[in-house]
Design a protein around this motif. Structure first.
Motif, mmCIF file in Angstrom:
data_model
loop_
_atom_site.group_PDB
_atom_site.id
_atom_site.type_symbol
_atom_site.label_atom_id
_atom_site.label_comp_id
_atom_site.label_asym_id
_atom_site.label_seq_id
_atom_site.Cartn_x
_atom_site.Cartn_y
_atom_site.Cartn_z
ATOM 1 N N LEU A 98 50.456 53.958 42.628
ATOM 2 C CA LEU A 98 50.004 52.604 42.704
ATOM 3 C C LEU A 98 48.214 52.728 42.753
ATOM 4 O O LEU A 98 47.938 53.404 43.887
ATOM 5 C CB LEU A 98 50.479 51.883 43.899
ATOM 6 N N GLN A 99 47.574 52.532 41.787
ATOM 7 C CA GLN A 99 46.267 52.423 41.782
ATOM 8 C C GLN A 99 45.711 51.088 42.137
ATOM 9 O O GLN A 99 46.297 50.126 41.680
ATOM 10 C CB GLN A 99 45.616 52.976 40.463
ATOM 11 N N VAL A 100 44.804 51.049 43.139
ATOM 12 C CA VAL A 100 44.478 49.899 43.736
ATOM 13 C C VAL A 100 43.096 49.675 43.800
ATOM 14 O O VAL A 100 42.376 50.462 44.366
ATOM 15 C CB VAL A 100 45.055 49.840 45.236
ATOM 16 N N GLU A 101 42.512 48.487 43.506
ATOM 17 C CA GLU A 101 41.047 47.947 43.859
ATOM 18 C C GLU A 101 41.275 46.904 44.787
ATOM 19 O O GLU A 101 42.128 46.093 44.550
ATOM 20 C CB GLU A 101 40.633 47.536 42.622
ATOM 21 N N LEU A 102 40.478 47.104 45.921
ATOM 22 C CA LEU A 102 40.551 46.007 47.196
ATOM 23 C C LEU A 102 39.158 45.415 47.256
ATOM 24 O O LEU A 102 38.175 45.980 46.909
ATOM 25 C CB LEU A 102 40.770 46.856 48.187
ATOM 26 N N ASP A 103 39.351 44.186 47.379
ATOM 27 C CA ASP A 103 38.072 43.213 47.647
ATOM 28 C C ASP A 103 38.040 43.256 48.982
ATOM 29 O O ASP A 103 38.670 42.925 49.893
ATOM 30 C CB ASP A 103 38.331 41.778 47.261
ATOM 31 N N LEU A 104 36.983 44.141 49.476
ATOM 32 C CA LEU A 104 36.632 44.289 51.067
ATOM 33 C C LEU A 104 36.047 43.080 51.601
ATOM 34 O O LEU A 104 36.203 43.124 53.047
ATOM 35 C CB LEU A 104 35.596 45.618 51.133
ATOM 36 N N ASN A 105 36.027 41.969 51.024
ATOM 37 C CA ASN A 105 35.617 40.698 51.698
ATOM 38 C C ASN A 105 36.671 40.021 52.291
ATOM 39 O O ASN A 105 36.897 39.159 52.885
ATOM 40 C CB ASN A 105 34.638 39.898 50.664
ATOM 41 N N LYS A 106 37.906 40.566 51.618
ATOM 42 C CA LYS A 106 39.213 39.895 52.158
ATOM 43 C C LYS A 106 40.242 41.068 52.534
ATOM 44 O O LYS A 106 41.217 41.276 51.808
ATOM 45 C CB LYS A 106 39.768 39.120 50.831
ATOM 46 N N PRO A 107 39.919 41.582 53.418
ATOM 47 C CA PRO A 107 40.916 42.864 53.953
ATOM 48 C C PRO A 107 42.243 42.566 54.133
ATOM 49 O O PRO A 107 42.975 43.319 53.825
ATOM 50 C CB PRO A 107 39.930 43.496 54.798
ATOM 51 N N VAL A 108 42.396 41.416 54.988
ATOM 52 C CA VAL A 108 43.759 41.164 55.479
ATOM 53 C C VAL A 108 44.588 40.801 54.366
ATOM 54 O O VAL A 108 45.679 41.449 54.011
ATOM 55 C CB VAL A 108 43.924 40.304 56.374
ATOM 56 N N GLU A 109 44.287 40.088 53.326
ATOM 57 C CA GLU A 109 44.904 39.441 52.200
ATOM 58 C C GLU A 109 45.285 40.739 51.083
ATOM 59 O O GLU A 109 46.334 40.802 50.520
ATOM 60 C CB GLU A 109 44.182 38.494 51.425
#
Length: 64
Positions: free
Chosen positions: A5-16
């Motif tokens: 699973l390749q993921v890009e995270l928005d670090l401004n919304k870590p919990v979500e």
């Protein structure tokens, strides 16, 4: 053959963002959800305990 699973995270919304990743992993392991969540609970507990210890050390230094 591997499943990834390749993921890009928005670090401004870590919990979500982390919640969505955890949900994706759990949905691909329906028979192991309890074991996965138990292991995550342990890791999160350890991380919180380490933070509390560090905060206590910092508080003690401030009082001295």
């Amino acid at each position: 053959m591997t499943h990834t699973l390749q993921v890009e995270l928005d670090l401004n919304k870590p919990v979500e963002e982390l919640t969505q990743v955890i949900s994706a992993v759990l949905s691909s392991h329906p028979l192991n959800q309890k074991e996965i969540l138990t292991a995550l609970d342990l890791e999160i507990g350890n991380a919180l305990a380490a933070i509390e210890i560090q905060e206590q050390k910092e508080c003690t230094k401030t009082i001295e």
